[in-house]
Design a protein around this motif. Structure first.
Motif, short mmCIF file in Angstrom:
data_model
loop_
_atom_site.label_atom_id
_atom_site.label_comp_id
_atom_site.label_asym_id
_atom_site.label_seq_id
_atom_site.Cartn_x
_atom_site.Cartn_y
_atom_site.Cartn_z
N ASN A 77 -0.54 -5.46 -6.98
CA ASN A 77 1.63 -5.37 -6.24
C ASN A 77 0.51 -6.32 -5.35
O ASN A 77 0.29 -6.56 -4.06
N GLN A 78 1.40 -6.83 -5.63
CA GLN A 78 1.90 -8.69 -4.49
C GLN A 78 2.57 -8.91 -3.91
O GLN A 78 2.86 -9.77 -3.43
N THR A 79 3.67 -7.83 -2.92
CA THR A 79 4.72 -7.88 -1.90
C THR A 79 4.30 -7.49 -0.89
O THR A 79 2.61 -7.27 -0.44
N TYR A 80 4.54 -7.70 -0.41
CA TYR A 80 3.60 -7.66 1.40
C TYR A 80 2.67 -6.48 2.22
O TYR A 80 3.45 -5.23 1.29
N PRO A 81 1.50 -6.86 2.38
CA PRO A 81 1.22 -8.62 2.82
C PRO A 81 -0.04 -8.86 1.35
O PRO A 81 -1.03 -8.13 0.80
N TYR A 97 -8.54 -0.69 -0.85
CA TYR A 97 -8.12 0.71 0.67
C TYR A 97 -6.86 0.43 1.67
O TYR A 97 -5.96 1.19 2.02
N SER A 98 -7.09 -1.38 2.48
CA SER A 98 -7.18 -1.36 3.39
C SER A 98 -5.52 -2.13 4.10
O SER A 98 -5.14 -2.49 5.08
N ASN A 99 -5.33 -3.03 2.91
CA ASN A 99 -4.70 -4.33 2.81
C ASN A 99 -5.30 -5.05 3.89
O ASN A 99 -4.21 -6.25 4.96
N GLN A 100 -6.62 -4.93 3.84
CA GLN A 100 -6.59 -6.16 5.07
C GLN A 100 -8.14 -6.60 4.81
O GLN A 100 -8.76 -6.27 3.57
N ILE A 101 -8.02 -7.56 5.81
CA ILE A 101 -9.70 -8.10 5.27
C ILE A 101 -10.57 -8.28 6.64
O ILE A 101 -9.53 -8.54 7.62
N LYS A 102 -11.93 -8.53 6.72
CA LYS A 102 -12.62 -7.67 7.40
C LYS A 102 -12.40 -8.67 8.21
O LYS A 102 -12.75 -9.77 7.92
N ASP A 103 -12.66 -8.69 9.42
CA ASP A 103 -12.67 -9.93 10.90
C ASP A 103 -14.42 -10.81 10.72
O ASP A 103 -14.20 -11.63 10.01
N GLU A 104 -15.51 -9.95 10.05
CA GLU A 104 -16.61 -10.86 10.30
C GLU A 104 -16.76 -11.70 8.54
O GLU A 104 -17.25 -12.59 8.45
N ILE A 105 -16.31 -11.51 7.44
CA ILE A 105 -15.97 -12.15 6.63
C ILE A 105 -15.42 -13.55 6.55
O ILE A 105 -14.56 -14.27 7.59
N GLN A 106 -16.06 -14.69 6.07
CA GLN A 106 -15.77 -15.82 6.27
C GLN A 106 -15.41 -16.27 5.06
O GLN A 106 -15.96 -16.84 3.85
N LEU A 111 -3.27 -13.40 -0.92
CA LEU A 111 -3.50 -14.83 -1.30
C LEU A 111 -3.21 -15.34 -0.08
O LEU A 111 -3.89 -15.93 0.47
N ASP A 112 -1.79 -14.89 0.62
CA ASP A 112 -1.62 -15.38 1.48
C ASP A 112 -1.98 -15.30 3.67
O ASP A 112 -2.51 -16.12 3.46
N LEU A 113 -2.46 -13.69 3.25
CA LEU A 113 -3.99 -13.35 3.87
C LEU A 113 -5.14 -14.21 4.10
O LEU A 113 -5.91 -14.82 4.88
N LEU A 114 -5.82 -14.70 2.90
CA LEU A 114 -7.22 -15.71 2.38
C LEU A 114 -6.67 -16.52 2.96
O LEU A 114 -7.57 -17.25 3.79
N ILE A 115 -5.31 -17.03 2.96
CA ILE A 115 -5.37 -18.61 2.82
C ILE A 115 -4.93 -18.44 4.79
O ILE A 115 -5.05 -19.49 5.25
N ASN A 116 -4.09 -17.73 5.56
CA ASN A 116 -3.95 -17.95 6.64
C ASN A 116 -5.66 -17.46 7.35
O ASN A 116 -5.51 -18.63 8.65
N LEU A 135 0.54 -1.56 0.47
CA LEU A 135 -0.17 -0.09 0.20
C LEU A 135 0.77 1.51 0.56
O LEU A 135 0.39 2.18 -0.78
N GLU A 136 2.03 1.40 0.81
CA GLU A 136 2.50 2.21 0.69
C GLU A 136 3.47 2.62 -0.23
O GLU A 136 3.60 3.21 -0.80
N GLU A 137 3.81 1.15 -0.94
CA GLU A 137 4.95 1.27 -2.42
C GLU A 137 3.78 1.92 -3.37
O GLU A 137 4.82 2.38 -4.17
N ASP A 138 2.51 1.99 -2.94
CA ASP A 138 2.02 1.95 -4.23
C ASP A 138 1.17 3.17 -4.26
O ASP A 138 1.26 4.21 -5.51
N LEU A 139 0.85 3.82 -3.22
CA LEU A 139 1.14 5.40 -2.87
C LEU A 139 3.04 6.31 -3.60
O LEU A 139 2.13 7.10 -3.50
N ILE A 140 3.89 5.87 -2.96
CA ILE A 140 4.71 6.38 -3.14
C ILE A 140 5.04 6.16 -4.88
O ILE A 140 5.41 7.23 -5.32
N LYS A 141 4.45 5.18 -5.70
CA LYS A 141 4.78 4.90 -7.11
C LYS A 141 3.92 6.15 -7.35
O LYS A 141 3.90 6.55 -8.69
#
Length: 265
Positions: free
Chosen positions: A249-253, A221-230, A256-261, A57-63
């Protein structure tokens, strides 16, 4: 709290010199060769939390800032050089819109190099230059993480800001065009290829389910997944294709990794 936890917490500080001093002390007093891997662990933590390590997210903003595309506000340096930026980002990163004048005053006394560093710190909220950061700290939301700034944009229903519509069978999704440009190479390419701004909407052909698309919407927007999402295996498979489709952009985070975790936990 033991020494290790104290040091790890200090390494998360935004103060670059403090972190460098901690790393130096760890190596200085860690004379036992068998503990060398521990020092390396602290050093990796330093790199992770340092201003040189950015989330996507920060990378994309700087780009977005460096590319100078779709800018709508300009500033003049001490030598009269023009620096262009984005009103939407400044609106949310500065404490209020009145701070734009103060920012212009600061930039008017800086070189082009210093000015670029100032804007990159505003866009990323990382301390690239501590001296310059101290000059802008009072006019920016310095205590707010970029993810929180972006969530405020997500929650804002201002029609003038959410100026682009992605049409799907189930519903319409409204986005600031700038956010799509910043986060998705698909939409950036699309907007760059259009010579005239003739339409403010596009049909989505990603074939994502509505639930998967909502995950995509919140993540950009957030680089996150909502807690209530199954998360289901089907959603993971859909978004694995969606990541390529939207060219994210699939650098950290990594989404796909967030979804799998989340699925595994």
């Amino acid at each position: 709290m033991d020494l290790k936890k104290i040091l790890m917490n200090l390494l998360k500080s935004n103060h670059l010199y403090l972190k460098m001093m901690i790393i130096f002390l760890i190596f200085l007093f860690n004379e036992n060769i068998s503990n060398y891997h521990i020092s390396c662990g602290y050093f990796n933590s330093f790199l992770y939390y340092s201003p040189l390590s950015f989330s996507n997210l920060e990378e994309d903003l700087i780009k977005l800032f460096r590319r100078k595309e779709f800018c709508d506000i300009s500033f003049k340096t001490e030598n009269g050089e023009i620096i262009e930026a984005h009103k939407l980002i400044l609106k949310y990163r500065l404490k209020d819109e009145n701070q734009i004048e103060k920012l212009q005053e600061i930039i008017s006394k800086k070189s082009i190099k210093e000015s670029n560093q100032i804007f990159e710190m505003i866009y990323s909220n990382r301390i690239i230059n501590p001296k310059l950061y101290s000059e802008i700290k009072e006019i920016i939301n310095s205590n707010e993480k970029i993810e929180e700034t972006m969530k405020r944009i997500y929650l804002n229903e201002n029609e003038n800001e959410k100026d682009f519509i992605i049409e799907r069978k189930e519903k319409q999704y409204k986005f600031p065009k700038l956010i799509l440009i910043m986060r998705s190479e698909l939409y950036r390419g699309m907007f760059l290829s259009v010579t005239e701004d003739t339409s403010n909407k596009v049909t989505d052909y990603s074939e994502l389910s509505d639930k998967s698309f909502q995950i995509f919407e919140y993540w950009i927007y957030s680089n996150q997944i909502k807690d209530e999402i199954q998360i289901t295996q089907e959603i993971i498979e859909e978004l694995e294709i969606g990541i390529d489709y939207f060219q994210l952009n699939q650098t950290y985070p990594n989404l796909l990794d967030l979804l799998i975790n989340k699925f595994n936990n």
